[in-house]
Enzyme design. Structure first.
Site, mmCIF file in Angstrom:
data_model
loop_
_atom_site.group_PDB
_atom_site.id
_atom_site.type_symbol
_atom_site.label_atom_id
_atom_site.label_comp_id
_atom_site.label_asym_id
_atom_site.label_seq_id
_atom_site.Cartn_x
_atom_site.Cartn_y
_atom_site.Cartn_z
ATOM 1 N N GLU A 1 0.320 3.778 -3.454
ATOM 2 C CA GLU A 1 -0.365 4.633 -2.474
ATOM 3 C C GLU A 1 -1.466 5.472 -3.128
ATOM 4 O O GLU A 1 -1.242 6.629 -3.472
ATOM 5 C CB GLU A 1 0.619 5.558 -1.746
ATOM 6 C CG GLU A 1 -0.062 6.374 -0.652
ATOM 7 C CD GLU A 1 0.840 7.419 -0.005
ATOM 8 O OE1 GLU A 1 0.415 8.001 1.010
ATOM 9 O OE2 GLU A 1 1.936 7.679 -0.520
ATOM 10 N N LYS B 1 -0.082 1.204 0.410
ATOM 11 C CA LYS B 1 -0.144 2.219 1.472
ATOM 12 C C LYS B 1 -1.480 2.933 1.325
ATOM 13 O O LYS B 1 -1.735 3.599 0.312
ATOM 14 C CB LYS B 1 1.026 3.205 1.379
ATOM 15 C CG LYS B 1 0.987 4.270 2.487
ATOM 16 C CD LYS B 1 2.291 5.056 2.585
ATOM 17 C CE LYS B 1 2.197 6.131 3.666
ATOM 18 N NZ LYS B 1 3.470 6.804 3.928
#
Length: 301
Positions: A176, A213
């Site tokens: 992420e 993500k």
């Protein structure tokens, strides 16, 4: 080895991943949003007890099931706790929801327009504990504030280093590198991030996969090469400060990306609600986020 049933559910399931992993400094903010003011606790243990009660209420709600929620990202304390007398990961698995855990220890100070992750010397032990509890994957967050190539390259390299450590521990990493949606250089940062992620994906051994993500891109469709990449199991999106309606509208413009929302999922839930009110509000949020993840239909404002 990864659990193949969980892997298949995440790879091909029609749904989204709930982010229930607020931690540390963001916990009081999450509780305030839930209608619990800071005066309601006097110790960290009491504070974490209140946030765990909120998460337990979500997980046990009839609205929260594997039919629309493919997975849930947990804070470490939540993973180590229980829901209805069962370890939290087991309670999720029973509901058809794949458990993940947030593993980063927070962010360094900004340098070169980015914030790297703090060192995490206990990671291997945490991975082993998570694996023993039936957790499928992990999530680790860093932040990109400016379109600085050196900074973004460092963020992505660090993310993939941790990702390889997670894979070696038998878990699936969610990488992420969040682009700040308020950045004045957001579109350029998105483009540099895409290039750096593709470089690092190409360096992964054949047969290995990670999840990504990402912030929803300023230009819809920019991340299509990641959605289609053979070394990416699934691309999920954070809400990043957008309202749920805004986040769902942006998500619906991006093929193949599903939600992994936190604030946009939990925004309308309040401690004071009756169970019926709580379940209805959670169900409405789940339906809206599921629709944007799966049907790709923009949500009316």
């Amino acid at each position: 080895m990864l659990d193949q049933d969980m892997k298949q559910k995440i790879a091909a399931g029609n749904g989204f991943i709930a982010a229930l992993d607020q931690s540390g400094g963001s916990t009081p903010k999450a509780l305030k949003g839930y209608g619990v003011d800071e005066g309601a606790w006097s110790t960290d243990e009491e504070m974490f007890g209140l946030i765990h009660a909120m998460r337990s209420r979500i997980i046990t709600s009839p609205a929260f099931s594997g039919e629309k929620v493919l997975g849930a990202i947990l804070f470490e304390r939540t993973m180590d706790g229980t829901v209805d007398g069962k370890p939290t990961p087991a309670a999720l698995i029973e509901r058809g929801v794949v458990p993940f855990i947030k593993i980063d220890k927070g962010l360094e100070e900004e340098a070169n327009g980015v914030q790297l992750m703090k060192p995490n010397p206990g990671l291997d032990a945490l991975l082993a504990r998570a694996k023993g509890l039936g957790v499928f994957g992990t999530k680790e967050r860093s932040v990109v504030n400016l379109a600085n190539r050196e900074g973004i390259a460092a963020v992505v390299a660090q993310q993939f280093d941790i990702g390889r450590q997670v894979l070696a521990g038998g878990l699936m990493p969610i990488i992420e590198p969040e682009v700040n949606i308020k950045s004045p250089e957001r579109a350029d940062a998105d483009a540099i991030l895409l290039e750096e992620i593709l470089k690092n994906l190409d360096a992964l051994p054949d047969g290995e996969q990670v999840m990504l993500k990402l912030s929803l891109p300023a230009r819809p469709g920019l991340f299509d090469p990641l959605v289609d990449h053979p070394k990416v199991l699934r691309v999920v999106a954070l809400s990043g400060g957008f309202s749920r309606t805004e986040a769902c509208a942006e998500l619906a413009k991006n093929r193949g990306i599903i939600a992994s929302f936190s604030r946009a999922l939990l925004n309308d839930l309040r401690h004071q609600m009756t169970d019926a009110e709580f379940d209805a509000a959670l169900g409405e949020a789940i339906d809206e986020i599921h629709g944007a993840s799966v049907a790709k239909q923009p949500v009316a404002a």
